[in-house]
Design a protein around this motif. Structure first.
Motif, PDB file in Angstrom:
ATOM      1  N   ASN A  30     -31.667  36.513  36.862  1.00 20.03           N
ATOM      2  CA  ASN A  30     -30.295  35.995  36.940  1.00 20.03           C
ATOM      3  C   ASN A  30     -30.393  34.691  37.723  1.00 20.03           C
ATOM      4  O   ASN A  30     -30.410  34.682  38.949  1.00 20.03           O
ATOM      5  CB  ASN A  30     -29.377  36.999  37.645  1.00 20.03           C
ATOM      6  CG  ASN A  30     -27.927  36.546  37.684  1.00 20.03           C
ATOM      7  OD1 ASN A  30     -27.626  35.354  37.595  1.00 20.03           O
ATOM      8  ND2 ASN A  30     -27.011  37.489  37.829  1.00 20.03           N
ATOM      9  N   PRO A  32     -29.941  31.025  39.524  1.00 18.11           N
ATOM     10  CA  PRO A  32     -28.878  30.565  40.425  1.00 18.11           C
ATOM     11  C   PRO A  32     -27.988  29.481  39.802  1.00 18.11           C
ATOM     12  O   PRO A  32     -28.401  28.771  38.882  1.00 18.11           O
ATOM     13  CB  PRO A  32     -29.663  29.991  41.616  1.00 18.11           C
ATOM     14  CG  PRO A  32     -31.005  29.641  41.073  1.00 18.11           C
ATOM     15  CD  PRO A  32     -31.281  30.638  39.991  1.00 18.11           C
ATOM     16  N   MET A  33     -26.763  29.404  40.318  1.00 18.20           N
ATOM     17  CA  MET A  33     -25.858  28.295  40.019  1.00 18.20           C
ATOM     18  C   MET A  33     -25.567  27.582  41.330  1.00 18.20           C
ATOM     19  O   MET A  33     -25.240  28.226  42.321  1.00 18.20           O
ATOM     20  CB  MET A  33     -24.563  28.791  39.384  1.00 18.20           C
ATOM     21  CG  MET A  33     -24.695  29.143  37.919  1.00 18.20           C
ATOM     22  SD  MET A  33     -23.146  29.750  37.212  1.00 18.20           S
ATOM     23  CE  MET A  33     -22.108  28.288  37.335  1.00 18.20           C
ATOM     24  N   HIS A  50     -20.723  22.933  38.613  1.00 14.10           N
ATOM     25  CA  HIS A  50     -21.797  23.838  38.994  1.00 14.10           C
ATOM     26  C   HIS A  50     -22.926  23.716  37.966  1.00 14.10           C
ATOM     27  O   HIS A  50     -22.665  23.601  36.765  1.00 14.10           O
ATOM     28  CB  HIS A  50     -21.308  25.288  39.055  1.00 14.10           C
ATOM     29  CG  HIS A  50     -20.608  25.626  40.330  1.00 14.10           C
ATOM     30  ND1 HIS A  50     -19.335  25.180  40.616  1.00 14.10           N
ATOM     31  CD2 HIS A  50     -21.009  26.362  41.417  1.00 14.10           C
ATOM     32  CE1 HIS A  50     -18.979  25.635  41.807  1.00 14.10           C
ATOM     33  NE2 HIS A  50     -19.965  26.346  42.314  1.00 14.10           N
ATOM     34  N   LYS A  52     -26.215  25.457  36.293  1.00 11.43           N
ATOM     35  CA  LYS A  52     -26.946  26.707  36.056  1.00 11.43           C
ATOM     36  C   LYS A  52     -28.423  26.364  35.877  1.00 11.43           C
ATOM     37  O   LYS A  52     -28.807  25.677  34.923  1.00 11.43           O
ATOM     38  CB  LYS A  52     -26.389  27.398  34.802  1.00 11.43           C
ATOM     39  CG  LYS A  52     -27.078  28.700  34.423  1.00 11.43           C
ATOM     40  CD  LYS A  52     -26.756  29.837  35.368  1.00 11.43           C
ATOM     41  CE  LYS A  52     -27.160  31.188  34.758  1.00 11.43           C
ATOM     42  NZ  LYS A  52     -27.188  32.260  35.770  1.00 11.43           N
ATOM     43  N   GLU A 163     -23.320  35.682  33.042  1.00  6.79           N
ATOM     44  CA  GLU A 163     -23.688  35.366  34.420  1.00  6.79           C
ATOM     45  C   GLU A 163     -22.836  34.222  34.967  1.00  6.79           C
ATOM     46  O   GLU A 163     -22.422  34.234  36.133  1.00  6.79           O
ATOM     47  CB  GLU A 163     -25.168  34.984  34.498  1.00  6.79           C
ATOM     48  CG  GLU A 163     -26.120  36.153  34.316  1.00  6.79           C
ATOM     49  CD  GLU A 163     -27.580  35.725  34.300  1.00  6.79           C
ATOM     50  OE1 GLU A 163     -28.424  36.566  33.944  1.00  6.79           O
ATOM     51  OE2 GLU A 163     -27.884  34.560  34.627  1.00  6.79           O
ATOM     52  N   VAL A 164     -22.583  33.223  34.136  1.00 10.46           N
ATOM     53  CA  VAL A 164     -21.744  32.092  34.550  1.00 10.46           C
ATOM     54  C   VAL A 164     -20.374  32.582  35.002  1.00 10.46           C
ATOM     55  O   VAL A 164     -19.849  32.162  36.049  1.00 10.46           O
ATOM     56  CB  VAL A 164     -21.593  31.071  33.396  1.00 10.46           C
ATOM     57  CG1 VAL A 164     -20.432  30.112  33.658  1.00 10.46           C
ATOM     58  CG2 VAL A 164     -22.893  30.293  33.195  1.00 10.46           C
ATOM     59  N   GLU A 166     -19.524  35.379  36.236  1.00  8.99           N
ATOM     60  CA  GLU A 166     -19.562  36.115  37.496  1.00  8.99           C
ATOM     61  C   GLU A 166     -19.429  35.177  38.695  1.00  8.99           C
ATOM     62  O   GLU A 166     -19.001  35.585  39.769  1.00  8.99           O
ATOM     63  CB  GLU A 166     -20.863  36.913  37.598  1.00  8.99           C
ATOM     64  CG  GLU A 166     -20.911  38.090  36.635  1.00  8.99           C
ATOM     65  CD  GLU A 166     -22.249  38.800  36.617  1.00  8.99           C
ATOM     66  OE1 GLU A 166     -22.326  39.869  35.981  1.00  8.99           O
ATOM     67  OE2 GLU A 166     -23.217  38.290  37.231  1.00  8.99           O
ATOM     68  N   VAL A 167     -19.792  33.916  38.501  1.00  8.16           N
ATOM     69  CA  VAL A 167     -19.684  32.916  39.568  1.00  8.16           C
ATOM     70  C   VAL A 167     -18.381  32.134  39.455  1.00  8.16           C
ATOM     71  O   VAL A 167     -17.683  31.912  40.446  1.00  8.16           O
ATOM     72  CB  VAL A 167     -20.887  31.950  39.529  1.00  8.16           C
ATOM     73  CG1 VAL A 167     -20.766  30.888  40.629  1.00  8.16           C
ATOM     74  CG2 VAL A 167     -22.195  32.712  39.672  1.00  8.16           C
ATOM     75  N   ILE A 168     -18.058  31.717  38.234  1.00  9.71           N
ATOM     76  CA  ILE A 168     -16.817  30.978  37.972  1.00  9.71           C
ATOM     77  C   ILE A 168     -16.077  31.731  36.869  1.00  9.71           C
ATOM     78  O   ILE A 168     -16.387  31.581  35.685  1.00  9.71           O
ATOM     79  CB  ILE A 168     -17.105  29.535  37.542  1.00  9.71           C
ATOM     80  CG1 ILE A 168     -17.950  28.830  38.601  1.00  9.71           C
ATOM     81  CG2 ILE A 168     -15.799  28.762  37.310  1.00  9.71           C
ATOM     82  CD1 ILE A 168     -18.355  27.432  38.242  1.00  9.71           C
ATOM     83  N   VAL A 300     -19.196  23.601  34.147  1.00  9.40           N
ATOM     84  CA  VAL A 300     -20.529  24.207  34.237  1.00  9.40           C
ATOM     85  C   VAL A 300     -21.491  23.409  33.367  1.00  9.40           C
ATOM     86  O   VAL A 300     -21.214  23.138  32.196  1.00  9.40           O
ATOM     87  CB  VAL A 300     -20.515  25.678  33.776  1.00  9.40           C
ATOM     88  CG1 VAL A 300     -21.945  26.247  33.766  1.00  9.40           C
ATOM     89  CG2 VAL A 300     -19.623  26.517  34.683  1.00  9.40           C
TER      90      VAL A 300
END
Length: 318
Positions: A30, A32-33, A50, A52, A163-164, A166-168, A300
């Motif tokens: 997974n 990082p961003m 951000h 990725k 996954e993106v 989950e952050v944004i 992103v």
């Protein structure tokens, strides 16, 4: 591959693939961003970007995601053939974890160092002109695994989109490189099917290898004689399923030239990020103002791969 409709790509399918990818013996990360503002990268636009970092992925690119899901759904111990400019081939070589054997048909434009690396994993490599890739694949006796036009592969790539989020949770804009369209299709489907109806998703292609751009114009998947320093974004034709998914979920395809790609590789390197030409397409599009209406937006940018050797880096401006 057999005919598969975009309707087959559901959120449940993508979530199941995400679990398969996460638990794969291939060790998919997974990645990082990081906020753009926490780097030394230049930016003339006032927006919240951000990045990725898929260049930090196992095997150096996003391709391992699709491969993990593909091989989990194929018979163990199979004999397979594929076509690749390098990154898919490198991940494909990991099929030894499933007791499989393989052959990679590569375009002559791909760096020789990538062919050598794939061979070092015990996989046969044949280099041919780009226009002959499918002809050579079709005469092979092994089972063909497509490097971008495959449902299981696209579903695996979609794990990056999940996954993106989950952050944004609801980005305004997502920018992704596009070759045959597998990554773009997977990320776009994951984001849109997760309910981000207002998110604008853009694919980025080299102007010398703009098969998806032309496919959007002609409203059907098309091929062309491709040529670009970003060999990983220069397959001879756009994928059928990727095209259908991109047509449904992608706002548009923008083009960059090889000089912009070279400058992007150098800029990223000076800021401490090793990214190959194909991997920096989204970044190049943003810094060259190819993506509309970014001011004040949550954006992103996916850096999709970092497989570039020291021998290749010397060819880029300092």
């Amino acid at each position: 591959m057999g005919e598969v409709s975009a309707d087959a790509v559901t959120l449940d399918l993508l979530r199941e693939a995400r679990e398969t990818v996460s638990s794969s013996p291939l060790g998919v990360i997974n990645t990082p961003m990081i906020p753009w503002c926490q780097t030394t990268l230049p930016l003339d636009i006032h927006c919240n970007i951000h990045i990725k970092l898929e260049n930090m992925q196992r095997t150096g690119s996003f391709k391992i995601r699709g491969v993990a899901n593909q091989f989990a759904r194929r018979p163990k111990g199979g004999h397979f053939v594929t076509m690749s400019a390098g990154n898919y081939g490198k991940s494909f070589a990991a099929s030894k974890h499933y007791g499989s054997k393989g052959k990679v048909v590569m375009p002559e434009t791909a760096p020789v160092s990538r062919s050598t690396l794939i061979q070092s994993f015990g996989v046969e490599v044949e280099r041919v002109p780009t226009s002959c890739l499918m002809n050579v694949v079709n005469r092979c006796v092994q089972t063909f695994l497509h490097s971008y036009d495959d449902l299981d592969l696209i579903a695996g790539h979609a794990s990056q989109g999940l996954e993106v989020l989950e952050v944004i949770p609801e980005p305004d804009v997502v920018v992704v490189c596009c070759g045959g369209g597998g990554l773009l299709a997977g990320v776009a489907a994951a984001i849109k099917l997760s309910g981000c109806d207002k998110t604008r998703i853009y694919g980025v292609e080299p102007d010398g290898a703009c098969t998806m751009y032309r496919s959007f114009i002609e409203k059907k998947p098309v091929g062309m004689d491709t040529k670009s320093i970003a060999s990983g974004l220069a397959p001879p034709f756009a994928g059928t399923l990727p095209f259908e998914l991109c047509q449904r979920y992608v706002e548009g395809i923008v083009l960059i030239n090889d000089d912009e790609i070279k400058a992007a590789v150098s800029t990223l390197y000076r800021s401490g990020l090793v990214v190959e030409p194909s991997g920096c397409a989204a970044f190049a599009a943003i810094v060259n103002d190819k993506i509309p209406e970014l001011e004040g937006k949550s954006v992103v940018c996916i850096l999709s791969g970092g497989n570039i050797g020291k021998d290749e880096l010397v060819n880029f401006p300092g």
